[in-house]
Write a protein that holds these residues in place. Structure first.
Motif, mmCIF file in Angstrom:
data_model
loop_
_atom_site.group_PDB
_atom_site.id
_atom_site.type_symbol
_atom_site.label_atom_id
_atom_site.label_comp_id
_atom_site.label_asym_id
_atom_site.label_seq_id
_atom_site.Cartn_x
_atom_site.Cartn_y
_atom_site.Cartn_z
ATOM 1 N N ARG A 89 0.840 -1.209 0.000
ATOM 2 C CA ARG A 89 0.000 0.000 0.000
ATOM 3 C C ARG A 89 0.878 1.262 0.000
ATOM 4 N NH1 ARG A 89 -5.136 0.109 0.926
ATOM 5 N NH2 ARG A 89 -5.162 -1.988 1.796
ATOM 6 N N ARG A 90 1.952 1.242 0.797
ATOM 7 C CA ARG A 90 2.886 2.372 0.866
ATOM 8 C C ARG A 90 3.507 2.623 -0.511
ATOM 9 N NH1 ARG A 90 8.188 2.777 0.842
ATOM 10 N NH2 ARG A 90 8.490 0.524 0.906
ATOM 11 N N MET A 91 3.896 1.543 -1.195
ATOM 12 C CA MET A 91 4.514 1.695 -2.520
ATOM 13 C C MET A 91 3.540 2.301 -3.519
ATOM 14 S SD MET A 91 6.808 -1.718 -3.062
ATOM 15 C CE MET A 91 8.107 -2.168 -1.921
ATOM 16 N N LEU A 92 2.306 1.817 -3.534
ATOM 17 C CA LEU A 92 1.331 2.358 -4.494
ATOM 18 C C LEU A 92 1.031 3.820 -4.189
ATOM 19 C CD1 LEU A 92 -1.192 -0.494 -5.324
ATOM 20 C CD2 LEU A 92 0.945 0.134 -6.425
ATOM 21 N N ARG A 93 1.020 4.200 -2.924
ATOM 22 C CA ARG A 93 0.816 5.617 -2.579
ATOM 23 C C ARG A 93 1.981 6.458 -3.109
ATOM 24 N NH1 ARG A 93 -0.767 3.892 3.174
ATOM 25 N NH2 ARG A 93 -3.024 3.715 3.060
ATOM 26 N N MET A 94 3.205 5.917 -3.020
ATOM 27 C CA MET A 94 4.383 6.634 -3.541
ATOM 28 C C MET A 94 4.282 6.820 -5.060
ATOM 29 S SD MET A 94 7.549 4.796 -1.507
ATOM 30 C CE MET A 94 8.802 5.499 -2.566
ATOM 31 N N LEU A 95 3.777 5.792 -5.758
ATOM 32 C CA LEU A 95 3.694 5.827 -7.217
ATOM 33 C C LEU A 95 2.502 6.644 -7.726
ATOM 34 C CD1 LEU A 95 4.517 2.049 -7.853
ATOM 35 C CD2 LEU A 95 6.047 4.007 -8.214
ATOM 36 N N SER A 96 1.525 6.853 -6.869
ATOM 37 C CA SER A 96 0.282 7.537 -7.231
ATOM 38 C C SER A 96 0.528 8.881 -7.914
ATOM 39 C CB SER A 96 -0.562 7.752 -5.968
ATOM 40 O OG SER A 96 -1.720 8.499 -6.274
ATOM 41 N N GLY A 97 -0.049 9.027 -9.129
ATOM 42 C CA GLY A 97 0.021 10.286 -9.852
ATOM 43 C C GLY A 97 1.394 10.627 -10.411
ATOM 44 N N ARG A 98 2.328 9.689 -10.361
ATOM 45 C CA ARG A 98 3.701 9.969 -10.783
ATOM 46 C C ARG A 98 4.137 9.023 -11.896
ATOM 47 N NH1 ARG A 98 7.694 10.621 -6.063
ATOM 48 N NH2 ARG A 98 8.833 11.633 -7.739
ATOM 49 N N THR A 99 5.233 9.395 -12.548
ATOM 50 C CA THR A 99 5.849 8.543 -13.568
ATOM 51 C C THR A 99 7.078 7.900 -12.963
ATOM 52 O OG1 THR A 99 5.048 9.948 -15.363
ATOM 53 C CG2 THR A 99 6.918 8.520 -15.853
ATOM 54 N N HIS A 100 7.225 6.600 -13.194
ATOM 55 C CA HIS A 100 8.397 5.875 -12.703
ATOM 56 C C HIS A 100 8.979 5.040 -13.837
ATOM 57 C CE1 HIS A 100 5.079 2.990 -12.104
ATOM 58 N NE2 HIS A 100 5.985 2.082 -12.396
ATOM 59 N N THR A 101 10.137 4.464 -13.588
ATOM 60 C CA THR A 101 10.843 3.666 -14.587
ATOM 61 C C THR A 101 10.835 2.200 -14.174
ATOM 62 O OG1 THR A 101 12.288 5.550 -15.027
ATOM 63 C CG2 THR A 101 13.019 3.412 -15.855
ATOM 64 N N VAL A 102 10.592 1.331 -15.150
ATOM 65 C CA VAL A 102 10.725 -0.107 -14.933
ATOM 66 C C VAL A 102 11.953 -0.564 -15.717
ATOM 67 C CG1 VAL A 102 9.684 -2.384 -15.248
ATOM 68 C CG2 VAL A 102 8.240 -0.427 -14.622
ATOM 69 N N TYR A 103 12.898 -1.167 -15.012
ATOM 70 C CA TYR A 103 14.112 -1.712 -15.617
ATOM 71 C C TYR A 103 14.019 -3.231 -15.641
ATOM 72 C CZ TYR A 103 16.340 2.823 -14.624
ATOM 73 O OH TYR A 103 16.665 4.156 -14.571
ATOM 74 N N THR A 104 14.275 -3.821 -16.788
ATOM 75 C CA THR A 104 14.413 -5.274 -16.879
ATOM 76 C C THR A 104 15.744 -5.575 -17.544
ATOM 77 O OG1 THR A 104 12.036 -5.674 -17.003
ATOM 78 C CG2 THR A 104 13.469 -7.430 -17.794
ATOM 79 N N ALA A 105 16.531 -6.408 -16.868
ATOM 80 C CA ALA A 105 17.796 -6.860 -17.425
ATOM 81 C C ALA A 105 17.633 -8.283 -17.925
ATOM 82 C CB ALA A 105 18.892 -6.812 -16.365
ATOM 83 N N VAL A 106 18.297 -8.578 -19.036
ATOM 84 C CA VAL A 106 18.327 -9.930 -19.604
ATOM 85 C C VAL A 106 19.789 -10.294 -19.790
ATOM 86 C CG1 VAL A 106 17.742 -11.364 -21.603
ATOM 87 C CG2 VAL A 106 16.110 -9.650 -20.770
ATOM 88 N N SER A 107 20.140 -11.494 -19.335
ATOM 89 C CA SER A 107 21.510 -11.972 -19.500
ATOM 90 C C SER A 107 21.461 -13.353 -20.142
ATOM 91 C CB SER A 107 22.206 -12.036 -18.137
ATOM 92 O OG SER A 107 23.591 -12.234 -18.308
ATOM 93 N N LEU A 108 22.133 -13.482 -21.275
ATOM 94 C CA LEU A 108 22.204 -14.748 -22.012
ATOM 95 C C LEU A 108 23.602 -15.329 -21.851
ATOM 96 C CD1 LEU A 108 20.426 -13.444 -25.221
ATOM 97 C CD2 LEU A 108 19.483 -15.135 -23.631
ATOM 98 N N HIS A 109 23.655 -16.570 -21.365
ATOM 99 C CA HIS A 109 24.948 -17.228 -21.149
ATOM 100 C C HIS A 109 24.970 -18.584 -21.840
ATOM 101 C CE1 HIS A 109 26.778 -14.855 -17.667
ATOM 102 N NE2 HIS A 109 25.712 -14.185 -18.041
ATOM 103 N N TRP A 110 26.088 -18.870 -22.482
ATOM 104 C CA TRP A 110 26.362 -20.177 -23.061
ATOM 105 C C TRP A 110 27.824 -20.450 -22.742
ATOM 106 C CZ3 TRP A 110 27.528 -20.980 -28.892
ATOM 107 C CH2 TRP A 110 27.774 -22.340 -29.151
#
Length: 192
Positions: A89-110
């Protein structure tokens, strides 16, 4: 090389890879992830993705392994998975009405082929103004406890999200457009 492994227990990532038409097996790794974000959210997801991929790749050196990690960041601070509903609930209140960034990392190993290739994709998400009633309605639809930033984009999106700039799939946990191009550029063909 005939095997492609997803080093993640995330059902969302597996679903996205299935949607891409890839042949793969799920083999979650059990590693100690760093969720502190002390090195910054982008570096955090990159290191976590590399750790997952490298750990499994050492066990299956003749296979391609994909490790991935996602976080929500607001004002440069990583919002990992909430510890309980009040934290969510605290997190959603922080995000409310604002723009944030979602980072996704992908690592491929062979390991056998000497490949360790990683990248980070980012998307911007603008939240609607959220009051307690809207948060309660969202929590009635979605379990926020297994999601970075206490939300997912797959269900209840119109209750909380105003706009997404960039890959929606990246927000879900795997930037499939960039992944497809990367697999092709590296010469891998795991499509059905």
């Amino acid at each position: 090389m005939k095997k492609f492994y997803l080093a993640s227990a995330s059902p969302r990532r597996a679903e996205l890879m299935q949607r891409m038409g890839l042949r793969f097996e799920v083999r979650p790794t059990h590693v100690e992830e760093d969720d502190s974000g002390s090195a910054g959210p982008e570096q955090m997801v990159l290191e976590n993705a590399r750790l997952k991929a490298a750990t499994l790749s050492a066990q299956v050196p003749d296979a391609l392994v994909l490790g991935s990690d996602t976080t929500v960041a607001l004002d440069g601070q990583a919002l990992s998975k909430p510890v309980n509903l009040e934290d969510a609930r605290r997190m959603l209140r922080m995000l409310s009405g604002r723009t944030h960034t979602v980072y996704t990392a992908v690592s491929l190993h062979w390991q056998q082929g000497g490949l360790a290739h990683s990248f980070v994709e980012r998307s911007e998400v603008r939240f609607q103004e959220l009051d307690d009633a809207r948060i309660d309605a969202y929590f009635a639809l979605v379990n926020p406890l297994d999601k970075a930033g206490a939300y997912g984009i797959q269900a209840g999106r119109d209750l909380i999200i105003d706009d997404v700039s960039g890959s929606v799939e990246n927000v879900m946990g795997l930037p499939i457009q960039v992944l497809e191009l990367t697999l092709q550029e590296l010469g891998f063909d795991f499509w059905n």
